[in-house]
Design a protein around this motif. Structure first.
Motif, PDB file in Angstrom:
ATOM      1  N   ARG A 102      -4.083  11.291   2.351  1.00  0.00           N
ATOM      2  CA  ARG A 102      -3.112  10.225   2.060  1.00  0.00           C
ATOM      3  C   ARG A 102      -2.904   9.300   3.238  1.00  0.00           C
ATOM      4  O   ARG A 102      -3.020   9.707   4.384  1.00  0.00           O
ATOM      5  N   ASN A 103      -2.493   8.069   2.920  1.00  0.00           N
ATOM      6  CA  ASN A 103      -2.032   7.150   3.949  1.00  0.00           C
ATOM      7  C   ASN A 103      -0.538   7.350   4.132  1.00  0.00           C
ATOM      8  O   ASN A 103       0.225   7.271   3.165  1.00  0.00           O
ATOM      9  N   TYR A 104      -0.136   7.600   5.353  1.00  0.00           N
ATOM     10  CA  TYR A 104       1.294   7.704   5.633  1.00  0.00           C
ATOM     11  C   TYR A 104       1.651   6.704   6.714  1.00  0.00           C
ATOM     12  O   TYR A 104       0.876   6.470   7.640  1.00  0.00           O
ATOM     13  N   THR A 142       0.948  16.471   9.479  1.00  0.00           N
ATOM     14  CA  THR A 142       0.588  15.888   8.198  1.00  0.00           C
ATOM     15  C   THR A 142       0.016  17.009   7.372  1.00  0.00           C
ATOM     16  O   THR A 142      -0.817  17.767   7.870  1.00  0.00           O
ATOM     17  N   ASP A 150       0.528   7.573  -1.375  1.00  0.00           N
ATOM     18  CA  ASP A 150       0.689   6.987  -0.045  1.00  0.00           C
ATOM     19  C   ASP A 150       2.172   6.716   0.167  1.00  0.00           C
ATOM     20  O   ASP A 150       2.860   6.272  -0.749  1.00  0.00           O
ATOM     21  N   LEU A 188      -5.283   9.258   8.953  1.00  0.00           N
ATOM     22  CA  LEU A 188      -4.742   8.169   8.141  1.00  0.00           C
ATOM     23  C   LEU A 188      -3.247   7.955   8.371  1.00  0.00           C
ATOM     24  O   LEU A 188      -2.625   7.159   7.684  1.00  0.00           O
ATOM     25  N   THR A 189      -2.687   8.669   9.305  1.00  0.00           N
ATOM     26  CA  THR A 189      -1.251   8.528   9.555  1.00  0.00           C
ATOM     27  C   THR A 189      -0.994   7.442  10.596  1.00  0.00           C
ATOM     28  O   THR A 189      -1.613   7.430  11.662  1.00  0.00           O
ATOM     29  N   THR A 224       0.794  -1.225   0.000  1.00  0.00           N
ATOM     30  CA  THR A 224       0.000   0.000   0.000  1.00  0.00           C
ATOM     31  C   THR A 224       0.830   1.281   0.000  1.00  0.00           C
ATOM     32  O   THR A 224       0.313   2.347  -0.255  1.00  0.00           O
ATOM     33  N   TYR A 225       2.107   1.176   0.338  1.00  0.00           N
ATOM     34  CA  TYR A 225       2.889   2.399   0.467  1.00  0.00           C
ATOM     35  C   TYR A 225       4.059   2.432  -0.510  1.00  0.00           C
ATOM     36  O   TYR A 225       4.665   1.406  -0.800  1.00  0.00           O
TER      37      TYR A 225
END
Ligand SMILES: Nc1ncnc2c1ncn2[C@@H]1O[C@H](COP(=O)(O)OP(=O)(O)OP(=O)(O)O)[C@@H](O)[C@H]1O
Ligand SMILES: [Mg+2]
Lengths: 424, 264
Positions: free
Chosen positions: A183-185, A178, A153, A212-213, A40-41
């Motif tokens: 976004r996913n972090y 953030t 991400d 989402l972090t 995913t990242y």
């Protein structure tokens, strides 16, 4: 070979990583969280400059802290414009390449290496090296701002190494922000702090990251004789944020004060784990952690005080007090003491409860509206941790941020819209 | 002053008020009428429901109202939140004022005053206006300025807490004040100062209910009516002489009468 080992072998290893790091990591893979699903990242191995203007748009919300903060945007270091004499604050990557002699050996003993920190050993790409020279006293705090901001991400591995040389006196503020809440972090962070003989170092932290972090932060601190370390962490907004703080008080006269405050709502999951280990005689530690848990938040505090056989005349205290502001919020508190020595003064206490209904009614009977009264009581609950912050202007700022944070709770705002630092 | 047939003039009108806590009925039908300018004293044995009555009027959510009505100057109190009851002019001086660590007296009072101003569509006081008001009202009960800068009631002595209650009353200028055992914990000089403060705040337009066990307070704050509350009801009402009689004879004669009536 798993995904991370593959990432590692593809990574250009100019940073002196040894094959043992890979072994150590592979031995610990099963302990890793599911959050480390690599698909995913993205990981920025080639050190591409991402098209972000974080440095430009960032304005510090804490006035008069530092004229010029250093930034770490994702995991790329951007130096401060000015630095006081006697202070090194540079890219850790650059230091590893150009001045490896400035970087001390890791503080972690073999048995203290976790899966997360093993992964950091493998894949850290940059971060900061901070050295406060012998006998240097800084009038103003240093500041380091971590910003997550990317068009995809992102998974980042950062590492911060701090050495406070003998008899120095300095403070550092680290802020975590953030910038893009869509976004996913995933941040994997390792901090190592050496406070050498007679030095004083204080580290204050403010976290305002998006839901989402995912943060996995681990800090190791070692204190030599007569060294003093003070740390206050404030988590105002977070996603899934896990901080481990490991402090070794090695020699007589070492003192550590480790405090934290958390305001959690929505589905936030802030966690603090402390491991305070007394090795030397006549060492002292004091911890105060306070959580206000609202919404469906899931909060954790585990604190361990360990007094080794060698650590006679230790004084170690820990208190953890928590307020449940909603019936769906969860607080898991697990204080623990391990004492292998007589002649010590130790105590710990944990409470989790609701706002005092008598105080609330008293305030309302004077005309203070219920929401405002609750907010005042919650702020009052956190007041002692805020007052323990070393940096004066940060204390004022925190009071303001906490007030805003609680008004956001009342009106149901989402996290980063309120992030003052990013929307000044 | 005591025009008994003009109902519209009632400042407080309580009828058949019943309330319980944790399923236990404490107030069993209280009737009380108070007109502007009057001072009423409520006396009665321990545990008879005096504090409960005042807390129910102030809207303590710990109690459940089972029946009856309570109007303050024509406003239905039982429909209002505690904060709006305060804005409408009700003030309760607590028998046990609550300590609120971490909230300064100044912030507490400022929030209260400005909430009231907002309720009436007025701009909040600025810092200077507020400090001036604090200073002026502190003088009425000779409250030490050091106390005003501390956390609400935290570490205050018993007497200081009571003095602080009357200071808050002075700040909020209520229509109806209920003083629940404000005399307990006060030394002889403090009692006089606080009572004089209450008298200074008294006007023909407001009213005071004092809950007390002792005639001593009533020597300073002279009641027009004295009521005896027993087992959740007002069982006897008289003039100031009733308090003197109670001081002399205690409550047994009233208790016996009521208990005997209950038996039959
Ligand atoms: N929170 C509570 N839970 C259970 N019972 C309560 C509670 N509060 C009050 N009571 C009961 O209600 C009754 C009336 O109490 P209240 O405090 O009103 O008496 P009072 O007349 O003010 O007495 P005193 O003269 O001692 O102040 C008592 O029996 C008391 O125990
Ligand atoms: Mg009472």
């Amino acid at each position: 070979m798993n995904q991370y080992s593959k990432l590692y072998s593809e990574n250009v290893d100019s940073l002196g990583r040894r094959p043992e790091a890979l072994e150590a990591f592979e031995a610990r893979v099963p302990q890793l969280d599911r959050v480390f699903e690599p698909e995913t990242y993205a990981v920025n191995l080639r050190r591409l400059k991402l098209p972000v203007d974080a440095a430009l748009s960032f304005k510090c919300a804490v006035p008069a802290v530092s004229a010029s903060p250093a930034l770490i945007v994702n995991d790329i270091f951007q130096p401060a414009r000015r630095l006081p004499d006697g202070v090194t604050l540079m890219s850790l990557r650059a230091a590893a390449e150009l001045h490896p002699e400035l970087i001390p050996a890791s503080l972690r003993k073999r048995e203290e290496i976790t899966a997360e920190s093993a992964l950091n050993d493998l894949l850290w790409t940059d971060g900061a090296l901070i050295r406060i020279g012998r006998g240097i006293h800084l009038a103003r705090p240093l500041q380091l701002v971590n910003i997550l901001s990317a068009p995809m991400d992102l998974l980042t591995f950062r590492r911060i190494v701090i050495v406070a040389e003998p008899d120095s006196d300095a403070s550092l503020l680290i802020c975590d922000h953030t910038q893009d809440s869509e976004r996913n972090y995933l941040v994997n962070e390792l901090i190592e702090v050496r406070v050498e003989q007679g030095a004083r170092f204080s580290l204050d932290r403010v976290e305002e990251s998006s839901p989402l972090t995912v943060r996995r932060s681990e800090m190791h601190v070692s204190l030599d004789s007569d060294a003093k370390f003070k740390s206050a962490s404030a988590v105002l907004f977070c996603g899934d944020s896990d901080s481990k703080i490991h402090v070794d008080l090695l020699a007589p006269g070492a003192e550590a004060e480790i405090n934290g405050m958390v305001i959690a709502s929505g589905e936030e999951a802030p966690k603090f784990h402390t491991f305070i280990v007394h090795h030397g005689e006549h060492t002292s530690s004091n911890q105060t952690f306070k959580f206000v848990a609202d919404g469906q938040s899931n909060c954790v505090f585990d604190g361990l005080i360990k007094v080794m056989q060698s650590a006679r005349f230790t004084e170690a205290y820990q208190s953890n007090h928590n307020l449940l502001a909603s019936s769906e919020a969860r607080m898991h508190a697990e204080p623990a003491l391990e004492i292998y020595c007589d002649d010590v003064k130790c105590s710990h206490g944990a409470t989790t409860g609701q706002l005092d209904p008598a105080a609330l009614f008293y305030m309302r009977s004077r005309g203070i509206p219920e929401d405002e009264a609750k907010q005042m009581l919650m702020e009052a609950f956190l007041a002692d941790v805020i007052n323990s912050v070393s940096i004066e202007s940060l204390r004022d700022r925190l009071r303001h941020l906490v007030e805003r944070r609680f008004s956001a709770l009342g009106s149901g705002h989402d996290s980063c819209a309120n992030c003052v630092a990013l929307n000044p | 002053m005591m025009n008994n047939d003009n109902k519209s003039e009632l400042l407080l009108n309580v009828k058949g008020l019943r309330a319980s806590i944790e399923g236990k009925e404490i107030l069993k039908g209280i009737d009380l009428e108070v007109r502007p300018g009057e001072v009423h004293a409520i006396m009665g044995p321990n545990g008879s429901g005096k504090s409960t009555f005042s807390e129910v009027l102030a809207g303590d959510p710990a109690f459940e109202v089972l029946g009856g009505t309570a109007f303050l100057d024509g406003v239905n109190l039982l429909e209002l939140s505690p904060e709006n009851r305060s804005h409408e002019g009700l003030f309760l001086s607590f028998q046990y004022p609550v300590e609120i660590p971490g909230v300064s007296m100044a912030n507490f009072m400022k929030a209260a005053i400005n909430a009231k101003r907002k309720y009436f569509g007025q701009d909040p006081f600025n810092a200077a206006e507020f400090l001036k008001l604090m200073k002026e009202k502190r003088a009425i009960v000779e409250l030490d300025s050091k106390l005003a800068s501390r956390a609400v009631n935290e570490g205050f002595s018993g007497g200081e807490k009571k003095r602080n209650e009357i200071f808050q009353m002075a700040m909020l200028e209520p229509k109806l004040s209920i003083l629940d055992e404000t005399d307990s914990g006060l030394d002889i000089d403090a009692l006089r100062i606080v009572a004089e403060g209450v008298n200074k705040l008294h006007t023909p337009h407001n009213a005071t209910i004092v809950i007390t066990h002792y005639q001593r307070l009533l020597d300073y704050i002279k009641p027009d009516f004295v009521h005896v509350l027993y087992k959740g009801r007002i069982v006897r009402t008289g003039g100031p002489e009733l308090a003197l009689e109670l001081e002399e004879r205690g409550y047994d004669w009233i208790k016996n009468e009521i208990d005997a009536a209950e038996q039959s």
